[in-house]
Design an enzyme around this catalytic site. Structure first.
Site, mmCIF file in Angstrom:
data_model
loop_
_atom_site.group_PDB
_atom_site.id
_atom_site.type_symbol
_atom_site.label_atom_id
_atom_site.label_comp_id
_atom_site.label_asym_id
_atom_site.label_seq_id
_atom_site.Cartn_x
_atom_site.Cartn_y
_atom_site.Cartn_z
ATOM 1 N N ARG A 1 0.947 76.095 51.745
ATOM 2 C CA ARG A 1 1.422 77.345 51.736
ATOM 3 C C ARG A 1 -0.113 78.309 51.904
ATOM 4 N NH1 ARG A 1 5.532 76.585 53.291
ATOM 5 N NH2 ARG A 1 7.451 77.040 51.859
ATOM 6 N N HIS B 1 2.740 77.430 61.438
ATOM 7 C CA HIS B 1 3.784 76.752 60.607
ATOM 8 C C HIS B 1 4.865 76.125 61.187
ATOM 9 C CE1 HIS B 1 5.672 78.107 56.349
ATOM 10 N NE2 HIS B 1 5.924 77.080 56.827
HETATM 11 P P1 NDP Z 1 7.995 68.893 45.304
HETATM 12 O O1 NDP Z 1 8.444 69.691 44.509
HETATM 13 O O2 NDP Z 1 9.010 67.586 45.530
HETATM 14 O O3 NDP Z 1 6.735 68.325 44.849
HETATM 15 C C1 NDP Z 1 5.476 68.917 44.502
HETATM 16 C C2 NDP Z 1 4.520 68.093 44.108
HETATM 17 O O4 NDP Z 1 3.194 69.107 43.732
HETATM 18 C C3 NDP Z 1 4.570 67.472 42.662
HETATM 19 O O5 NDP Z 1 3.845 66.111 42.914
HETATM 20 C C4 NDP Z 1 3.907 68.256 41.711
HETATM 21 O O6 NDP Z 1 3.547 67.383 40.689
HETATM 22 C C5 NDP Z 1 2.703 68.826 42.287
HETATM 23 N N1 NDP Z 1 2.005 69.942 41.588
HETATM 24 C C6 NDP Z 1 2.952 71.184 41.506
HETATM 25 N N2 NDP Z 1 2.124 71.930 40.853
HETATM 26 C C7 NDP Z 1 1.001 71.457 40.340
HETATM 27 C C8 NDP Z 1 -0.382 71.472 39.749
HETATM 28 N N3 NDP Z 1 -0.313 72.904 39.170
HETATM 29 N N4 NDP Z 1 -1.316 70.695 39.582
HETATM 30 C C9 NDP Z 1 -0.909 69.347 40.200
HETATM 31 N N5 NDP Z 1 -0.047 69.032 41.150
HETATM 32 C C10 NDP Z 1 1.061 70.187 41.021
HETATM 33 O O7 NDP Z 1 7.510 69.447 46.877
HETATM 34 P P2 NDP Z 1 7.919 69.195 48.051
HETATM 35 O O8 NDP Z 1 7.168 67.559 48.207
HETATM 36 O O9 NDP Z 1 9.126 68.876 48.812
HETATM 37 O O10 NDP Z 1 7.010 70.361 49.061
HETATM 38 C C11 NDP Z 1 5.738 70.538 48.966
HETATM 39 C C12 NDP Z 1 5.394 71.750 49.502
HETATM 40 O O11 NDP Z 1 5.157 71.437 51.126
HETATM 41 C C13 NDP Z 1 6.775 72.879 49.540
HETATM 42 O O12 NDP Z 1 6.472 73.775 48.340
HETATM 43 C C14 NDP Z 1 6.073 73.804 50.867
HETATM 44 O O13 NDP Z 1 5.099 74.794 50.420
HETATM 45 C C15 NDP Z 1 5.361 72.760 51.813
HETATM 46 N N6 NDP Z 1 6.078 72.702 52.903
HETATM 47 C C16 NDP Z 1 5.567 73.075 54.087
HETATM 48 C C17 NDP Z 1 6.135 73.140 55.297
HETATM 49 C C18 NDP Z 1 5.415 73.462 56.531
HETATM 50 O O14 NDP Z 1 6.214 73.237 57.717
HETATM 51 N N7 NDP Z 1 4.232 73.608 56.501
HETATM 52 C C19 NDP Z 1 7.408 72.402 55.500
HETATM 53 C C20 NDP Z 1 8.002 71.716 54.184
HETATM 54 C C21 NDP Z 1 7.071 72.048 52.857
HETATM 55 P P3 NDP Z 1 4.532 66.809 39.659
HETATM 56 O O15 NDP Z 1 4.817 65.539 40.457
HETATM 57 O O16 NDP Z 1 3.560 66.158 38.690
HETATM 58 O O17 NDP Z 1 5.615 67.747 39.377
HETATM 59 C C1 OXD Z 2 9.378 74.900 53.889
HETATM 60 C C2 OXD Z 2 8.524 75.356 55.140
HETATM 61 O O1 OXD Z 2 8.861 75.148 52.877
HETATM 62 O O2 OXD Z 2 9.036 75.050 56.152
HETATM 63 O O3 OXD Z 2 10.284 74.167 54.146
HETATM 64 O O4 OXD Z 2 7.547 75.768 54.833
#
Ligand code: NDP
Ligand code: OXD
Length: 310
Positions: A225, A273
């Site tokens: 993001r 994006h």
């Molecule tokens: P998940 O919820 O599966 O994973 C999130 C990860 O981030 C976990 O490993 C979590 O740690 C870690 N995390 C969260 N907060 C913290 C913190 N404060 N400190 C350290 N680690 C942290 O999310 P996804 O993998 O499914 O998605 C990740 C992001 O990718 C989405 O939120 C979105 O913003 C982005 N995205 C972007 C897209 C694009 O087209 N650009 C498309 C799809 C997604 P823990 O394992 O310890 O819980």
């Molecule tokens: C998502 C994205 O969060 O597309 O899936 O950014």
């Protein structure tokens, strides 16, 4: 029994067709013009719904996000109480994200940007080649997407580590945890890929201090993001020569405004994006599976923890 769709950017027609294929008995309504009787709405499928709008549906059982990220919802203090928010986990979305990560890691690892520049100048020049085992990649966030990308980088023999909140066991991928682990994680990562959710804790995490911890010549790839990055700090770190390059897919304001200094910056690549797009034809299955689970009295998954914000 109906599902309410609300998004300014996703295609309602495609979603209607895709959901009708997997759940033919579910009525499809579209906010705001085709809501029908508010009491019929049991499920909402949304991207950035109008704040407070979902409170109008007394029988709402679940709010499904049209994307993996839920920051578009978590900022709404007027979400209906007790209704679970469900993230989208779609294998096709995950694969697309890993493709994006692998593409850029390979690009910088093999110095393809330099070769493209040489090619344009008709310059025949060979650069030293580093084996992937000596290329240190760091993935911020080892969730559904980060762990898939990390595993695939590991399979290509990269020296890959992850950074998470708590302990994660991703085969062969060492993890750094929490605030203290972050400093060490950054210091060893030549290519830093951000795949974190946007939460109060992670907002602005890619800032001057973080960039200064990264080794000289490091590269940043942000596919998570825009709110993770302090834009001016990134520009300063690139302009000082400390960072070599940045690839940015997400921004504070989208579309990225025409006058933004990221556009045209010689060390920045902007993508609009598109790291991975939600494809209704595949993602509808995840929504349908969750609705079927709920009909059997089981909870949908994964439910967002409102305290953590992801
Ligand atoms: P998940 O919820 O599966 O994973 C999130 C990860 O981030 C976990 O490993 C979590 O740690 C870690 N995390 C969260 N907060 C913290 C913190 N404060 N400190 C350290 N680690 C942290 O999310 P996804 O993998 O499914 O998605 C990740 C992001 O990718 C989405 O939120 C979105 O913003 C982005 N995205 C972007 C897209 C694009 O087209 N650009 C498309 C799809 C997604 P823990 O394992 O310890 O819980
Ligand atoms: C998502 C994205 O969060 O597309 O899936 O950014």
């Amino acid at each position: 029994m109906a599902l309410l769709f609300s998004s300014k950017t996703d295609d309602a027609g495609r979603w209607k067709t895709a959901l009708a294929r997997v759940l033919p008995d579910l009525a499809f309504r579209v906010w705001p013009d085709d809501v029908g009787d508010a009491a019929d709405i049991e499920y909402a499928l949304v991207w950035g719904p109008k704040r407070g709008a979902l409170k109008a549906f007394p029988n709402l059982k679940a709010i499904f996000s049209l994307g993996a990220g839920v920051d578009h919802l978590m900022g709404d203090r007027d979400l209906p109480d007790g209704v679970p928010v469900v993230r989208l986990v779609d294998p096709a979305l995950t694969v697309g994200m890993s493709e994006y990560v692998l593409y850029w890691v390979l690009h910088f690892h093999r110095r393809m940007g330099d070769y493209v520049r040489y090619s344009r100048k008709a310059k025949w020049k060979k650069l030293p080649q580093v084996v992937p085992r000596q290329r240190r990649v760091g993935i911020m966030g080892l969730g559904v997407i980060g762990s898939d990308a990390a595993r695939k980088l590991k399979a290509l023999d990269f020296d890959v580590v992850g950074w998470t909140r708590g302990h994660r066991n991703v085969s062969g991928v060492p993890t750094f945890e929490g605030r203290r682990g972050f400093e060490d994680f950054l210091a060893r990562s030549e290519i830093v890929v951000c795949l974190l959710p946007l939460t109060p804790e992670t907002t602005g995490i890619l800032n001057a201090r973080a960039f200064a911890r990264m080794p000289e010549g490091a590269v940043v790839v942000n596919a998570a993001r825009g709110g993770h990055v302090i834009d001016d700090d990134l520009l300063a770190a690139l302009d000082s020569g400390h960072l070599k390059a940045a690839v940015l897919d997400v921004f504070h304001t989208e579309p990225l405004p025409a006058e933004h200094p990221f556009w045209g910056h010689p060390k920045i690549t902007v993508t609009p994006h598109v790291a991975s797009l939600t494809v209704p034809e595949t993602a509808a299955k995840s929504i349908a599976d969750n609705i079927r689970r709920m009909r059997k009295g089981q909870p949908p998954e994964p439910i967002v923890d409102p305290k953590k914000g992801y």
